[in-house]
Enzyme design. Structure first.
Site, PDB file in Angstrom:
ATOM      1  N   GLU A 158      17.919  31.067  43.046  1.00  0.00           N
ATOM      2  CA  GLU A 158      17.322  31.868  41.967  1.00  0.00           C
ATOM      3  C   GLU A 158      16.029  32.503  42.463  1.00  0.00           C
ATOM      4  OE1 GLU A 158      16.936  29.594  38.352  1.00  0.00           O
ATOM      5  OE2 GLU A 158      19.005  29.988  37.804  1.00  0.00           O
ATOM      6  N   GLU A 234      26.282  28.541  38.578  1.00  0.00           N
ATOM      7  CA  GLU A 234      25.755  27.429  37.778  1.00  0.00           C
ATOM      8  C   GLU A 234      26.158  27.683  36.346  1.00  0.00           C
ATOM      9  OE1 GLU A 234      21.659  26.337  38.114  1.00  0.00           O
ATOM     10  OE2 GLU A 234      21.641  26.745  40.270  1.00  0.00           O
TER      11      GLU A 234
HETATM   12  C1  GLA Z   1      18.475  26.715  37.465  1.00  0.00           C
HETATM   13  C2  GLA Z   1      18.305  26.106  38.840  1.00  0.00           C
HETATM   14  C3  GLA Z   1      18.918  24.726  38.942  1.00  0.00           C
HETATM   15  C4  GLA Z   1      18.515  23.884  37.740  1.00  0.00           C
HETATM   16  C5  GLA Z   1      18.934  24.598  36.474  1.00  0.00           C
HETATM   17  C6  GLA Z   1      18.582  23.850  35.205  1.00  0.00           C
HETATM   18  O1  GLA Z   1      19.702  27.253  37.335  1.00  0.00           O
HETATM   19  O2  GLA Z   1      18.883  26.931  39.839  1.00  0.00           O
HETATM   20  O3  GLA Z   1      18.472  24.117  40.112  1.00  0.00           O
HETATM   21  O4  GLA Z   1      17.153  23.695  37.755  1.00  0.00           O
HETATM   22  O5  GLA Z   1      18.280  25.822  36.384  1.00  0.00           O
HETATM   23  O6  GLA Z   1      19.129  22.595  35.194  1.00  0.00           O
END
Ligand code: GLA
Length: 584
Positions: A158, A234
């Site tokens: 991210e 995700e």
């Molecule tokens: C983001 C991050 C993950 C995690 C999620 C929340 O997507 O990439 O590592 O922190 O948020 O659980």
């Protein structure tokens, strides 16, 4: 030789279009004896791939140290994935977020203030290069074409939510390729135009992270990734918990419907999480958007497989959804059975301050050092200085990271909590040793506070006069042998913290257990030397998960460090976990 690539609008496995149906399991949050069980249950639900992050700071707790033992044996985990007939996705960071201490970045890296964070600053890049070379040397021979399970590797995490340094992403990408990674490389970003734009490069395959409104989010992703397969890397099927807040759950039927919409749209998916596991020891991260909020010990995440590896209603609902898209194995995992419930007494105790000398080396200094400046990156530190005040006086600390027990002599006079923005306390007229026992409650894992130091941040003043002549001790808790040697029989009911206490309990056979901490205050628990993590009256979680692999038939030892106060000296195990109240 198997091949995996991106062609047209598909992932292509051995020449055939392939939809990735993946579930996240973090090897570092699950006891290695349980890896095969959890991975098999993913296959039985209808998944074909397991995804994991790699936590740099766990593998390299001090510069140059490299730990791949036990829960950190990534190569073994990936081989178990192969043995269970699954593929794998590896996300080595270097930043992983993941509600993990410092988002996986080693704290020692930032003791030099010149080191950049997640950007193409030469010192940061040099450290990241050494780390990635090491990790990718484990991953490269376990890629699909080499007989291993790895089909994708992710670059950063991210990144578009944090920065826009394309040179940094270029360096990471080139390093990854130079380390022998030949499978497709991906990035993940939240589905916003600026984040998808800033978080990737043209030669990386963009994917998105979200937990609902799949069709709309995939359309946003498509604008930025006009060719190739759509993937939600995700799919947030649950959420994490912070101390003092409620336990997050999502309705399983709604989450299953969201998953179905995603699969109906033709996308590949990685469920975040399939099985969350546990923030054992001092590994949890924290959030801070103006208020510091540490993450709890359980990483149950309301995932399809719960913290103890048992299928939930969400598991069965997801299995039904997946059955519409793939042929499922006939076998199903067994339902959870109640854990043994029983009690045992705490029988021995010793105050923390009376064993402190045996747990570390004192440093004497005029300037108030951070824990990081002492080379201590986790757990507790003790700060002491001498005071002599005839009138009530105000002790003030620049910033407490993250919680300080204030004692004068052996008397506890108060607690300074970072999450309450506490920074001052009134001391009664007193003379003697002022002690601040400071807990690092977990480093921030998201946003601009990543990399900040822990401990006491100066200045420390008493009625406006700067305090000096500090004695500071990093509390070493890797071995509890010095504590064991100091225990004496516990002769009164109740634990007046900060104090270590011990008890033993017998088991007919090893089994998963749930330790009920609701009668205790705040602290840390070890069973047979294994650090199970933190507990706290603030909740929401009221039980700690004890994997069967850390106990044995016969006698077992429990040691608790109670920081606050506990009226109870009973060890209580209960049949099922209690992760606390929800908001509906
Ligand atoms: C983001 C991050 C993950 C995690 C999620 C929340 O997507 O990439 O590592 O922190 O948020 O659980």
């Amino acid at each position: 030789m198997s091949t995996f690539e991106i062609a047209g609008d598909d992932f292509v496995l051995d020449g055939e279009p392939f939809r990735i149906l993946s579930g996240a399991i973090h090897y570092f949050r699950v006891h290695p004896d349980d890896w095969a069980d959890r991975i098999r249950k993913a296959r039985l639900m209808g998944l074909n791939t397991i995804e994991t992050y790699v936590p740099w700071n766990a593998h390299e707790p001090h510069p140059g140290e490299w730990d791949v033992s036990g829960r950190l044996d990534l190569a073994r985990f990936l081989r178990v994935v192969t043995d269970e007939g699954m593929y794998a996705i590896v996300r080595p960071g270097p930043y992983i977020c993941a509600e993990w201490d410092n988002g996986g970045l080693p704290a020692w890296l930032f003791t030099d203030p010149e080191v950049g964070v997640r950007r193409s600053e030469p010192k940061f890049v040099a450290a990241v290069s050494a780390y990635l070379e090491r990790v990718l040397a484990i991953v490269a021979p376990l890629q699909l074409g080499e007989g291993g399970p790895v089909i994708l590797v992710q670059v950063e995490n991210e990144y578009g939510a944090y920065g826009d340094d394309k040179e940094y992403l270029r360096i990471l990408t080139d390093l990854t390729r130079a380390s022998g990674i030949v499978v497709p490389l991906t990035t993940v970003d939240q589905p916003q135009d600026d984040m998808l734009e800033n978080g990737s490069l043209p030669d990386l395959h963009k994917t998105a992270s979200f937990g609902s409104r799949s069709v709309e989010r995939l359309a946003t992703l498509r604008r930025h990734q006009p060719t190739g397969p759509l993937m939600c890397s995700e799919f947030w099927d649950g959420w994490f918990d912070n101390w003092g807040a409620h336990h997050h759950t999502t309705p399983f039927d709604q989450t299953a419907a969201d998953l179905e919409a995603l699969l109906d749209a033709g996308a590949s998916v990685n469920l975040y999480m399939f099985h969350g596991g546990t923030n054992f020891g001092f590994t949890n991260g924290a959030n801070d958007k103006g208020v510091y909020q540490p993450i709890v010990t359980s990483y149950d995440y309301d995932a399809p497989l719960d913290e103890a590896g048992n299928p939930t209603a969400k598991y069965w609902a997801f299995r039904e959804v997946l059955a519409k898209f793939v042929d499922l194995p006939d076998e199903v995992p067994p339902a959870a059975t109640p854990a043994p419930s029983f009690t045992a007494p705490l029988t021995d105790a010793v105050p923390l301050l009376s064993v402190a000398d045996r747990l570390g080396e004192w440093t004497w200094t005029d300037d108030l050092p951070t824990m990081d400046a002492l080379g201590h990156y986790t757990g507790f530190a003790i700060y002491q200085t001498e005071i002599d005040v005839a009138e009530p006086a105000v002790l003030s600390i620049g910033e407490v990271r993250d919680r300080a027990h204030v004692l004068v002599g052996t008397a506890h006079v108060g607690t300074l909590d970072r999450d309450h923005h506490d920074h001052a306390i009134t001391l009664a007229p007193s003379r003697g040793t002022l002690t601040l026992l400071v807990e690092d409650q977990g480093r921030v894992d998201y946003g601009p506070r990543i990399g900040e130091p822990k401990g006491l941040i100066g200045p420390a003043t008493l009625d406006g006069e700067e305090l000096s002549r500090w004695a500071v001790l990093p509390v070493g808790l890797e071995s509890l042998e010095p504590v064991r040697e100091a225990f004496a029989p516990l002769e009164k009911p109740g634990l007046a913290g900060p104090v270590f206490a011990r008890g033993t309990f017998d088991l007919a056979e090893a089994a998963d257990l749930f330790l009920d901490t609701s009668a205790w205050g705040k602290g840390v628990v070890w069973i047979n030397g294994s650090n199970l993590g933190r507990y706290w009256t603030r909740g929401p979680q009221r039980t700690l998960f004890v994997p069967a692999a850390v106990v044995a038939a016969g006698a077992n030892e429990l040691i608790v460090l109670e920081l606050d106060a506990s009226p109870s000296t009973t060890i209580t195990f209960v049949e099922a976990p209690s992760l606390g109240h929800t908001d509906f």
